[in-house]
Write a protein that holds these residues in place. Structure first.
Motif, PDB file in Angstrom:
ATOM      1  N   ARG A   1     -27.394  -8.082   9.526  1.00 50.28           N
ATOM      2  CA  ARG A   1     -26.349  -9.002   9.011  1.00 50.28           C
ATOM      3  C   ARG A   1     -26.150  -8.932   7.520  1.00 50.28           C
ATOM      4  NH1 ARG A   1     -30.251 -11.209  11.976  1.00 50.28           N
ATOM      5  NH2 ARG A   1     -31.657 -12.229  10.487  1.00 50.28           N
ATOM      6  N   GLN A   2     -26.281  -7.789   6.883  1.00 52.07           N
ATOM      7  CA  GLN A   2     -25.978  -7.576   5.367  1.00 52.07           C
ATOM      8  C   GLN A   2     -24.430  -7.889   5.250  1.00 52.07           C
ATOM      9  OE1 GLN A   2     -28.262  -7.430   3.040  1.00 52.07           O
ATOM     10  NE2 GLN A   2     -29.781  -8.126   4.522  1.00 52.07           N
ATOM     11  N   SER A   3     -23.636  -7.567   6.273  1.00 51.08           N
ATOM     12  CA  SER A   3     -22.347  -7.611   5.870  1.00 51.08           C
ATOM     13  C   SER A   3     -21.631  -9.013   5.527  1.00 51.08           C
ATOM     14  CB  SER A   3     -21.468  -7.090   7.311  1.00 51.08           C
ATOM     15  OG  SER A   3     -21.861  -8.034   8.482  1.00 51.08           O
ATOM     16  N   ARG A   4     -22.534 -10.036   6.039  1.00 49.98           N
ATOM     17  CA  ARG A   4     -22.392 -11.351   5.728  1.00 49.98           C
ATOM     18  C   ARG A   4     -22.447 -11.655   4.349  1.00 49.98           C
ATOM     19  NH1 ARG A   4     -25.554 -14.136  11.006  1.00 49.98           N
ATOM     20  NH2 ARG A   4     -24.389 -12.687  12.307  1.00 49.98           N
ATOM     21  N   ALA A   5     -23.358 -10.974   3.603  1.00 51.49           N
ATOM     22  CA  ALA A   5     -23.707 -11.018   2.086  1.00 51.49           C
ATOM     23  C   ALA A   5     -22.821 -10.070   1.269  1.00 51.49           C
ATOM     24  CB  ALA A   5     -25.156 -10.751   1.910  1.00 51.49           C
ATOM     25  N   GLY A   6     -21.733  -9.643   2.090  1.00 49.89           N
ATOM     26  CA  GLY A   6     -20.771  -8.712   1.387  1.00 49.89           C
ATOM     27  C   GLY A   6     -21.048  -7.085   1.259  1.00 49.89           C
ATOM     28  N   LYS A   7     -22.063  -6.894   2.123  1.00 45.74           N
ATOM     29  CA  LYS A   7     -22.565  -5.303   2.182  1.00 45.74           C
ATOM     30  C   LYS A   7     -21.660  -4.568   3.389  1.00 45.74           C
ATOM     31  CE  LYS A   7     -25.672  -5.989  -0.735  1.00 45.74           C
ATOM     32  NZ  LYS A   7     -25.615  -5.398  -2.266  1.00 45.74           N
ATOM     33  N   TYR A   8     -20.489  -4.096   2.867  1.00 46.37           N
ATOM     34  CA  TYR A   8     -19.515  -3.615   3.573  1.00 46.37           C
ATOM     35  C   TYR A   8     -18.539  -2.625   2.615  1.00 46.37           C
ATOM     36  CZ  TYR A   8     -16.339  -7.498   2.938  1.00 46.37           C
ATOM     37  OH  TYR A   8     -15.389  -8.380   2.168  1.00 46.37           O
ATOM     38  N   ALA A   9     -17.806  -1.845   3.395  1.00 41.71           N
ATOM     39  CA  ALA A   9     -16.711  -1.028   2.460  1.00 41.71           C
ATOM     40  C   ALA A   9     -15.389  -1.029   3.657  1.00 41.71           C
ATOM     41  CB  ALA A   9     -17.242   0.270   2.202  1.00 41.71           C
ATOM     42  N   GLN A  10     -14.329  -1.046   2.942  1.00 47.15           N
ATOM     43  CA  GLN A  10     -12.927  -0.762   3.294  1.00 47.15           C
ATOM     44  C   GLN A  10     -12.365   0.464   2.898  1.00 47.15           C
ATOM     45  OE1 GLN A  10     -11.733  -4.732   2.676  1.00 47.15           O
ATOM     46  NE2 GLN A  10     -11.427  -4.823   5.076  1.00 47.15           N
ATOM     47  N   GLN A  11     -11.769   1.048   3.626  1.00 46.46           N
ATOM     48  CA  GLN A  11     -10.962   2.358   3.179  1.00 46.46           C
ATOM     49  C   GLN A  11      -9.591   2.317   3.722  1.00 46.46           C
ATOM     50  OE1 GLN A  11     -12.528   6.320   4.007  1.00 46.46           O
ATOM     51  NE2 GLN A  11     -12.100   7.220   2.271  1.00 46.46           N
ATOM     52  N   LYS A  12      -8.670   2.354   2.897  1.00 50.36           N
ATOM     53  CA  LYS A  12      -7.306   2.257   3.726  1.00 50.36           C
ATOM     54  C   LYS A  12      -6.482   3.556   3.405  1.00 50.36           C
ATOM     55  CE  LYS A  12      -2.820  -0.424   2.968  1.00 50.36           C
ATOM     56  NZ  LYS A  12      -2.243  -1.383   2.062  1.00 50.36           N
ATOM     57  N   VAL A  13      -5.904   4.081   4.488  1.00 52.54           N
ATOM     58  CA  VAL A  13      -5.018   5.122   4.588  1.00 52.54           C
ATOM     59  C   VAL A  13      -3.808   4.625   4.892  1.00 52.54           C
ATOM     60  CG1 VAL A  13      -4.608   7.065   6.212  1.00 52.54           C
ATOM     61  CG2 VAL A  13      -7.042   6.696   5.592  1.00 52.54           C
ATOM     62  N   THR A  14      -2.750   5.321   4.075  1.00 48.55           N
ATOM     63  CA  THR A  14      -1.301   4.942   4.046  1.00 48.55           C
ATOM     64  C   THR A  14      -0.807   6.397   4.324  1.00 48.55           C
ATOM     65  OG1 THR A  14      -1.618   3.141   2.390  1.00 48.55           O
ATOM     66  CG2 THR A  14       0.729   4.192   3.013  1.00 48.55           C
ATOM     67  N   VAL A  15       0.359   6.190   5.495  1.00 43.41           N
ATOM     68  CA  VAL A  15       1.114   7.356   5.790  1.00 43.41           C
ATOM     69  C   VAL A  15       2.472   7.145   5.521  1.00 43.41           C
ATOM     70  CG1 VAL A  15       2.012   8.993   7.852  1.00 43.41           C
ATOM     71  CG2 VAL A  15      -0.603   7.693   7.900  1.00 43.41           C
ATOM     72  N   LYS A  16       3.282   8.102   4.824  1.00 45.84           N
ATOM     73  CA  LYS A  16       4.580   8.057   4.663  1.00 45.84           C
ATOM     74  C   LYS A  16       5.362   9.310   5.048  1.00 45.84           C
ATOM     75  CE  LYS A  16       3.388   5.724   0.141  1.00 45.84           C
ATOM     76  NZ  LYS A  16       3.286   5.804  -1.285  1.00 45.84           N
ATOM     77  N   ALA A  17       6.209   8.673   5.806  1.00 46.80           N
ATOM     78  CA  ALA A  17       7.004   9.864   6.642  1.00 46.80           C
ATOM     79  C   ALA A  17       8.563   9.614   6.741  1.00 46.80           C
ATOM     80  CB  ALA A  17       6.519  10.271   7.836  1.00 46.80           C
ATOM     81  N   PRO A  18       9.245  10.383   7.046  1.00 41.26           N
ATOM     82  CA  PRO A  18      10.655  10.028   7.564  1.00 41.26           C
ATOM     83  C   PRO A  18      10.508   9.048   8.739  1.00 41.26           C
ATOM     84  CG  PRO A  18      10.616  12.526   7.357  1.00 41.26           C
ATOM     85  CD  PRO A  18       9.030  11.958   7.326  1.00 41.26           C
TER      86      PRO A  18
END
Length: 1010
Positions: free
Chosen positions: A635-652
């Protein structure tokens, strides 16, 4: 008589013994409608309005959420107390004014009008737009209270929780029941929720434990069985926002442990009446079989059965953990032992009808207590399964649709059920793979295919005639089931990210099309009833009939690609004639998708600090996906123990151009987080790029899969993979740093010349005979450009022979050429569906391309050449209502070959078929037979009851149907001319809605054949 399952008997007993809250035992009084307003007062965000003896109260919770209560006798009550509605933040600033004929109660975003003569409510937005309005005042009669609302000309309605057989399309014009009914089949409403939402931009939650009836007619009438009115309203710009407000009030869906998103297995090991005496530790042998068959399995319920206990729980839990699985227990009669069980290793609690009792508060308390019991006695997250839950249960468990029998119909009605439940904030709804009873290898595999795209799912074994683990049926079923379970496993980071989103917003992963495409009228209609979205990116259209072709697949606006072949479609469009042989789930991906995956694992515990994250990219325009990660268990995620990684794709937006994949830094930390990892990418461009740059530096190019696989980094273009895919892998990169991958001279999904790709197909319903050469037509249709140097090949199962590839010099744009390929099945080819794959290698727009398509042909047994008993023939398919149909004996019970001699009206028949409604047995006559004869009736083992109808169908036409036949009816003679039919179906259909005792016999069933 078929044995009635004990679980059904107990469910009926509970229904009889437990009173439904709010049930009236006395005759109802006449309806009373609230009268004119006689008093008004304000106290901050709370307003009191009196109308004679009755009193109403309006309480604002937020700028868009408020509560309306009415007490006919002026005395407010709240039976739910603090059970469902959670504490909310500070109340909003409100204001009021007397507008003459009404009072106006306002926040900065909404105004609730309270008309004076008589008292009626209407909701408006701050810009003056009407949201809803009562067409008459609130009405009560001592036992029920009704609100009546105007219905908009195009207004659609969703919600009411789990409504079996519907819910992902609009409830407009329908009446839905909300409450416990212990009906777990089509038309039932387990896990119903007194909440609905409207496309007019609002939702309504009746804060109650009473059952209700919601009629979305004109006008709309929503009724609860209690003499009080208590409703919260949520005004929002979208359905997602309304669901978010509702779950902000009643609780967000819980975030399951990651093993909870893996498939589960349930069975009874101790005191199992169907399997003989076993011991709890025998479950480890089943766990070993999952490992041996290379099949994912995240957890096991080891006592799944009434009266089934357990022993050696710590040793069992330790053994399952060694096999990368968790221990679950099925709670029959209480949770008083939960603390000790959790300390011994239990991590999943399944609640059942004997425990949830009458549902409502009892069920909700059970869900919350079991969930909390896991958390109070371990560092794990609570994880429960339960039927007949209520509002608020989304925060503590998976809502399970109960015990059903596997069949094509079971698959059909379950498809709309789970997506529809999402519209009520239920993020995890599910049913057992192929049900708890009945089923077949084929229905099991078809059901598993689409349920691999539900977040939570399990298979249940101990109640059926045979164990139903996914490896039990042999080939080809085992390999197909493994493929989909491993696909589900590889998609865990996608599913887990959506679980985190549900925990944050209230919106689950499994979605009706109407949620993402609210302005598409077809999304609300039956055109989209038998499909759903898994996240925003996958559109799933399950096969729910015994066929290898799926019609009526609606693809909404946008560009879509077939996950298996790479064929591109432009929506909105309806796809008919989709080739879907066993093993092919109609599955489409939306252009712009970037799907995170964990490749090559059987369990999430297979992941190591150096394991890669793979991104499956379908470039078009600018799009993104945010990967959510935490330790997956605590339950550590409830105390803010998590990570996020954003992937952005740019294409025609279409056609040629560079494609850039920007991978952001992983922000956040948790125990076990990867500080560095390699990445893999599959980029669906359709055409090869000129080169690849990683942060501006060129990546090495390889010209073969073998060379690419042997390298630690680099790329290659696989023209034969789904229309053309760029495969990329990097060395280990720091997760603390962003990086960019650029494909130079690439293209959006669909290639540099959109629409130029060819399509290969084959006509449906083809039949081939064992050991007999057959011609199989393959159609190649050129796209918007000519296809040249077309080479057509056909891949067949092992042991089949295929002629050499056919070559076509040119196929003009938009035209089709048919190529005939000769195949010969072996003499011992198994009857039934065989999968062939047609491929066309060709050139167009100067590029070499490959397109492929699997399709099914039917391998037929030799047709009869003389008079033949039906029980001696090969059965192409054999559906049955209870247990398997029997050859030369009655249906008996749920097991194979447990029937008695076939007996009708005292006559014993040595030959025939014993079945149970609903039954459908298909036989192949190949045009060689002229008549079918039999004696039909309900077997004498049924003492005077049961009610069925018999029918004979051939080549899609009904040739004969009996009158209704009961256990007391005379034997019905059957003599049906077949007219050279090739396929004959012998059907027995229930006619009174009660299948108990429907043991139908086709006695002396015989074909007269040349």
């Amino acid at each position: 008589m078929s044995a009635i399952p004990l679980i059904v008997l107990l469910g009926l007993l509970v229904a009889l013994l437990v009173p439904v809250p709010g049930t009236a035992h006395a005759a109802a009084a006449a309806d009373t409608t609230v009268g004119n307003l006689t008093g008004f007062s304000a106290a901050g965000p709370v307003y009191h309005l009196t109308a004679g003896q009755a009193e109403a109260r309006v309480t604002f919770v937020s700028g868009q959420t408020f509560r309306v209560e009415l007490a006919p006798d002026g005395k407010f009550s709240d039976p739910t107390g603090s059970d469902i509605v959670l504490p909310q933040g500070a109340a909003p600033a409100t204001r009021w004014r007397d507008a003459g004929d009404r009072y106006e109660l306002s926040t900065s975003q909404v105004t609730l009008r309270a008309y004076k003569s008589p008292l009626r409510f209407a909701l408006y937005r701050a810009d003056g737009t009407k949201v809803w309005a009562e067409s008459k005042g609130l009405t009560w009669n001592g036992t029920k209270t009704t609100q009546t609302l105007e219905r908009g000309a195009t207004e659609q309605f969703y919600g009411a929780g789990m409504q079996n057989g519907r819910g992902n399309t609009s409830h407009r014009g329908q009446t839905v029941e909300v409450g416990v009914d212990d009906n777990w089949n089509d038309g039932g409403h387990p896990n119903s929720v007194p909440f609905y939402l409207s496309t007019a931009g609002y939702g309504a939650f009746r804060n109650t434990y009473a059952p209700g009836t919601y009629a979305f007619t004109d006008p709309v009438a929503t009724t609860e069985q209690e003499n009080r009115f208590d409703a919260y309203y949520f005004a929002g710009p979208s359905a997602k926002d309304v669901i978010g407000q509702y779950t902000q009030l009643t609780g967000r869906p819980f975030l399951p442990p990651v093993y909870g998103l893996e498939v589960g297995d349930s069975d009874c090991y101790l005191h199992n009446a169907n399997r003989g005496e076993r011991h709890t530790l025998d479950s480890l042998k089943v766990a070993d079989d999952y490992v041996k068959n290379d099949m994912p399995n995240g957890w096991m319920l080891v006592n799944d059965g009434y009266g089934c206990g357990y022993e050696n729980l710590p040793q069992t839990s330790a053994g399952l953990q060694d096999r990368k699985m968790k221990t679950g227990l099925w709670t029959e009669d209480g949770i008083d032992k939960l603390a000790d069980q959790v300390k011994a290793g239990q991590r999943i609690a399944k609640l059942d009808v004997a425990w949830v009792g009458g549902g409502y508060k009892f069920a909700l308390d059970g869900c919350k207590d079991a969930y909390q019991g896991i958390e109070d006695n371990s560092d794990a997250r609570g994880f429960t399964w339960a039927p007949e839950s209520w509002s608020g249960a989304q925060r503590c468990g998976v809502q399970w649709s109960g015990d059903q029998s596997g069949s094509w119909e079971y698959i059909r009605w379950q498809i709309p059920t789970y997506a529809g439940a999402t519209m009520s904030g239920l993020a995890y709804t599910s049913g057992d793979i192929d049900g708890i009873f009945g089923g077949s290898p084929k229905t099991y595999t078809r059901d598993l295919e689409w349920k691999s795209f539900l977040p939570a799912v399990m298979t249940m074994d101990g109640w059926a005639a045979n164990d139903k683990q996914p490896y039990q049926y042999g080939e080809p079923y085992t390999s197909i089931n493994r493929q989909y379970l491993k696909l589900k496993e590889s998609l865990l980071p996608y599913t887990y990210s959506y679980s985190a989103e549900a925990n944050r917003t209230g919106v689950g992963q499994v979605r009706p099309l109407a949620l993402e495409y609210p302005n598409d009228p077809k999304a609300a209609s039956d055109a989209a009833k038998y499909e759903f979205l898994s996240g925003e990116d996958f559109l799933v259209a399950p096969v729910y009939q015994d066929t290898a072709v799926r019609d009526g697949i609606y693809l909404p606006k946008g560009t879509w690609t077939d996950y298996w072949s790479g064929r591109v479609y432009q929506g909105p469009t309806t796809v008919n004639g989709y080739n879907a042989p066993l093993g092919t789930l109609p599955l489409f991906v939306k252009a712009g998708a970037a799907v995170p995956m964990w490749p090559g694992i059987r369990s999430y515990q297979d992941r190591t600090p150096s394991s890669p994250v793979a991104w499956d990219v379908y470039p078009q325009g600018t799009s993104s996906f945010t990967l959510y990660e935490d330790d997956g268990v605590t339950r550590q995620s409830r105390a803010g123990k998590y990570a996020q990684q954003k992937v952005t794709v740019k294409a025609p937006s279409s056609g040629a151009g560079d494609v850039t994949v920007d991978v952001g830094a992983s922000n956040g930390t948790f125990q076990g987080k990867q500080t560095a990892r390699p990445y893999q990418f599959t980029v669906h461009t359709g055409d090869a790029p000129a080169g690849l740059l990683l942060d501006g530096a060129a990546l090495p190019k390889y010209t073969s899969k073998a060379a690419f696989d042997a390298a630690s980094r680099g790329w290659w273009f696989d023209a034969a993979d789904r229309g053309g895919v760029v495969q990329v892998k990097t060395q280990s990169l720091s997760t603390a740093k962003a990086f960019s991958l650029r494909l130079l001279g690439a293209s959006a999904l669909g290639g540099k010349a959109p629409g130029s790709t060819a399509v290969v197909s084959s006509p449906p319903a083809q039949e081939v005979g064992a050991g007999v050469p057959a011609t199989v037509p393959v159609d190649v249709t050129a796209g918007s450009k000519d296809a040249t140097s077309v080479q057509v090949t056909l891949k067949a199962p092992a042991g089949w022979s295929v002629t050499a590839p056919a070559v076509v010099g040119r196929i003009a744009a938009g035209t089709t050429r048919r190529v005939q390929v000769t195949v010969t099945p072996p003499q011992n080819a198994a009857p039934g569906e065989a999968v062939l794959t047609a491929s066309a290698a060709y050139r167009t727009t100067g590029q070499a391309r490959v397109t492929a398509q699997p399709f099914a042909v039917s391998a037929m047994p030799p047709p009869p050449v003389a008079d033949t008993w039906a029980s001696d023939m090969v059965w192409l398919s054999e559906g049955n209502g209870y247990g398997p149909p029997e050859r030369d004996r009655s249906n008996g019970e749920s097991g194979a070959e447990d029937g008695h001699p076939i007996t009708l009206a005292g006559t014993v028949y040595p030959k025939g078929i014993g079945a149970h409604a609903d039954s459908d047995i298909e036989l192949y006559t190949g045009g060689r037979c002229t008549r079918f004869t039999a004696d039909a009736g309900i077997d004498d083992e049924i003492n005077g009851y049961g009610e069925v109808a018999f029918s004979v169908e051939a080549d899609g036409k009904v040739l004969w149907t009996s009158p209704k036949v009961t256990g007391a009816s005379a034997t019905v003679p059957v003599d049906v001319p077949l007219g050279g039919a090739r396929h004959v179906h012998l059907k027995i259909t229930d006619t009174n809605g009660s299948k108990s005792g429907d043991h139908g016999d086709w006695a002396a069933a015989k074909f007269s054949c040349a």
